[in-house]
Design an enzyme around this catalytic site. Sequence first.
Site, mmCIF file in Angstrom:
data_model
loop_
_atom_site.group_PDB
_atom_site.id
_atom_site.type_symbol
_atom_site.label_atom_id
_atom_site.label_comp_id
_atom_site.label_asym_id
_atom_site.label_seq_id
_atom_site.Cartn_x
_atom_site.Cartn_y
_atom_site.Cartn_z
ATOM 1 C CE1 TYR A 245 -3.353 2.906 0.596
ATOM 2 C CE2 TYR A 245 -1.957 3.306 2.911
ATOM 3 C CZ TYR A 245 -2.990 3.895 2.098
ATOM 4 O OH TYR A 245 -3.633 4.919 2.057
HETATM 5 O O1 LIG Z 1 -2.236 7.104 7.842
HETATM 6 C C1 LIG Z 1 -2.190 6.499 6.786
HETATM 7 O O2 LIG Z 1 -1.864 6.842 5.784
HETATM 8 C C2 LIG Z 1 -2.945 5.363 6.787
HETATM 9 O O3 LIG Z 1 -3.904 5.086 7.803
HETATM 10 C C3 LIG Z 1 -4.492 3.933 8.034
HETATM 11 O O4 LIG Z 1 -3.815 3.059 8.572
HETATM 12 P P1 LIG Z 1 -3.486 2.498 10.010
HETATM 13 O O5 LIG Z 1 -2.695 3.583 10.542
HETATM 14 O O6 LIG Z 1 -2.672 1.050 9.884
HETATM 15 O O7 LIG Z 1 -4.854 2.450 10.609
HETATM 16 P P2 LIG Z 1 -5.663 1.438 11.202
HETATM 17 O O8 LIG Z 1 -5.909 0.302 10.099
HETATM 18 O O9 LIG Z 1 -6.923 1.751 11.855
HETATM 19 O O10 LIG Z 1 -4.688 0.779 12.312
HETATM 20 C C4 LIG Z 1 -4.326 1.762 13.344
HETATM 21 C C5 LIG Z 1 -3.423 0.948 14.417
HETATM 22 O O11 LIG Z 1 -4.395 -0.042 15.004
HETATM 23 C C6 LIG Z 1 -3.649 -1.427 14.945
HETATM 24 N N1 LIG Z 1 -4.586 -2.631 14.757
HETATM 25 C C7 LIG Z 1 -5.482 -2.658 13.746
HETATM 26 C C8 LIG Z 1 -6.147 -3.454 13.626
HETATM 27 C C9 LIG Z 1 -6.176 -4.345 14.735
HETATM 28 O O12 LIG Z 1 -6.970 -5.561 14.469
HETATM 29 N N2 LIG Z 1 -5.466 -4.593 15.687
HETATM 30 C C10 LIG Z 1 -4.490 -3.300 16.001
HETATM 31 O O13 LIG Z 1 -3.881 -3.362 16.927
HETATM 32 C C11 LIG Z 1 -2.607 -1.109 13.990
HETATM 33 O O14 LIG Z 1 -1.381 -1.978 13.857
HETATM 34 C C12 LIG Z 1 -2.287 0.307 13.827
HETATM 35 O O15 LIG Z 1 -1.293 0.748 14.834
HETATM 36 C C13 LIG Z 1 -5.486 3.614 6.887
HETATM 37 O O16 LIG Z 1 -6.200 2.454 7.304
HETATM 38 C C14 LIG Z 1 -4.782 3.511 5.878
HETATM 39 O O17 LIG Z 1 -5.507 3.540 4.553
HETATM 40 C C15 LIG Z 1 -3.761 4.744 5.622
HETATM 41 O O18 LIG Z 1 -4.259 5.728 4.766
#
Ligand SMILES: O=C(O)[C@H]1O[C@H](OP(=O)(O)OP(=O)(O)OC[C@H]2O[C@@H](n3ccc(=O)[nH]c3=O)[C@H](O)[C@@H]2O)[C@H](O)[C@@H](O)[C@H]1O
Length: 434
Positions: A245
């Site tokens: 991504y």
């Molecule tokens: O800033 C971005 O550019 C991206 O932001 C977002 O990604 P992320 O920051 O990964 O958000 P998100 O999935 O909510 O996980 C948040 C936290 O929860 C943790 N997480 C997640 C799932 C879970 O089951 N458990 C968990 O601990 C996980 O490890 C993480 O630490 C957008 O989805 C992406 O499209 C993109 O735009």
Amino acid sequence: MPSLEEQLFPSTPGKFKIDRSSHHHAMNRQFHRCFSSTSTMFLWALFLIALTASYLSFQSFVDSGSKYFTASWGGIQWEKQVRNSAQIHRGGGMSVLVTGAAGFVGSHVSLALKKRGDGVVGIDNFNHYYDPSLKKARRSMLAEHGIFVVAGDINDGKLLAKLFDVVGFTHVMHLAAQAGVRYAMENPNSYIHSNIAGLVTLLEICKSAETQPAVVWASSSSVYGLNEKSPFSESDRTDQPASLYAATKKAGEEITHTYNHIYGLSITGLRFFTVYGPWGRPDMAYFSFTKNILQGKPITVYRGKNRVDLARDFTYIDDVVKGCLGSLDTAGRSTGSGGKKTGPAPYRIFNLGNTSPVTVPTLVSILERHLKVKAKKKVVEMPGNGDVPFTHANISSARREFGYRPTTDLQTGLKKFVKWYLAYYGHNHGKAVN
Ligand SMILES: O=C(O)[C@H]1O[C@H](OP(=O)(O)OP(=O)(O)OC[C@H]2O[C@@H](n3ccc(=O)[nH]c3=O)[C@H](O)[C@@H]2O)[C@H](O)[C@@H](O)[C@H]1O
């Protein structure tokens, strides 16, 4: 002047063309012979009328051909809807094509633009990455405000060209994308399709327009990847992506740069930092945690190496919308026309974050407080699936350029999210959620 659609998608070349002058006299003689009596003339007239009628009906069939064969666009009514939606209702306003308009950020930005009097036309492919009924609900909400969202894919160059023939868009707010960091391991091609191929198709149309629009588009905080310098500044390293991504978003930054350089397109890339809020994306942690907590199901909380909590610079949707509008307002003009550059155009990249990272366990405890339900937490070590340990934005660039100043902390923003969630899905523990 040929339309943009004709220029980009010419009909089969080598079509037979009549040389009018050389045939003129021969045709004249034949004409007189045929129409020598009134009865033959009457029959000829009848024949011509029938011919014209069948030609016209064939034309309208071709015009709305895609209605029968692929997506549902085209036709006089459709064009009218597009034109009405693009109407500008303020002096100096803009007409904006918003891609991904039925998405989370796209729907909010579309609404904000419309409310201040700008013209907005949306496009969205309503794919099934997450519950399409939520996307349809967002579309209905936009329709109530006079915003038309075309159902179609940004890979459909003919559709995009048609939209540009109907409306002279001054700006494109490009938010259509395959989002989600971890899903890239399941369906890598979807990221190539939307974030690479779709982006190029869109840029091709933009650069070919008679008057090129300025393009503002969504990059991602994930481009910082394994960069350890904190907070992240736009000039920091972005050559160590941790997920496909992130790699496609980074590629988007490079691809847009070439279009800026070669064709004079005005480009602004926005690095969003984990945007959340009402009407959000069900695949994101805060959303799926809310659903599971309400259903009494366990949630998985990832933890980094050496038992260090993961943290994100969660950014509230209203702040991001302000950043998007600020970017559109300050985007300098594209200089090119019909694929030809006439001078240099701006190329900008901004972080749109909140500047205060919060750990995932803290996110969970805020949700527990707002939902008044205790979460069943399963803490596991972060699997190597594309996640980065933390994000933290330096936003001084956006502040300087258009006064970007986020005002909503996670506690306040999640309160608003939970209020929306309960109103939208009801109190039956979110059973309607995908
Ligand atoms: O800033 C971005 O550019 C991206 O932001 C977002 O990604 P992320 O920051 O990964 O958000 P998100 O999935 O909510 O996980 C948040 C936290 O929860 C943790 N997480 C997640 C799932 C879970 O089951 N458990 C968990 O601990 C996980 O490890 C993480 O630490 C957008 O989805 C992406 O499209 C993109 O735009």
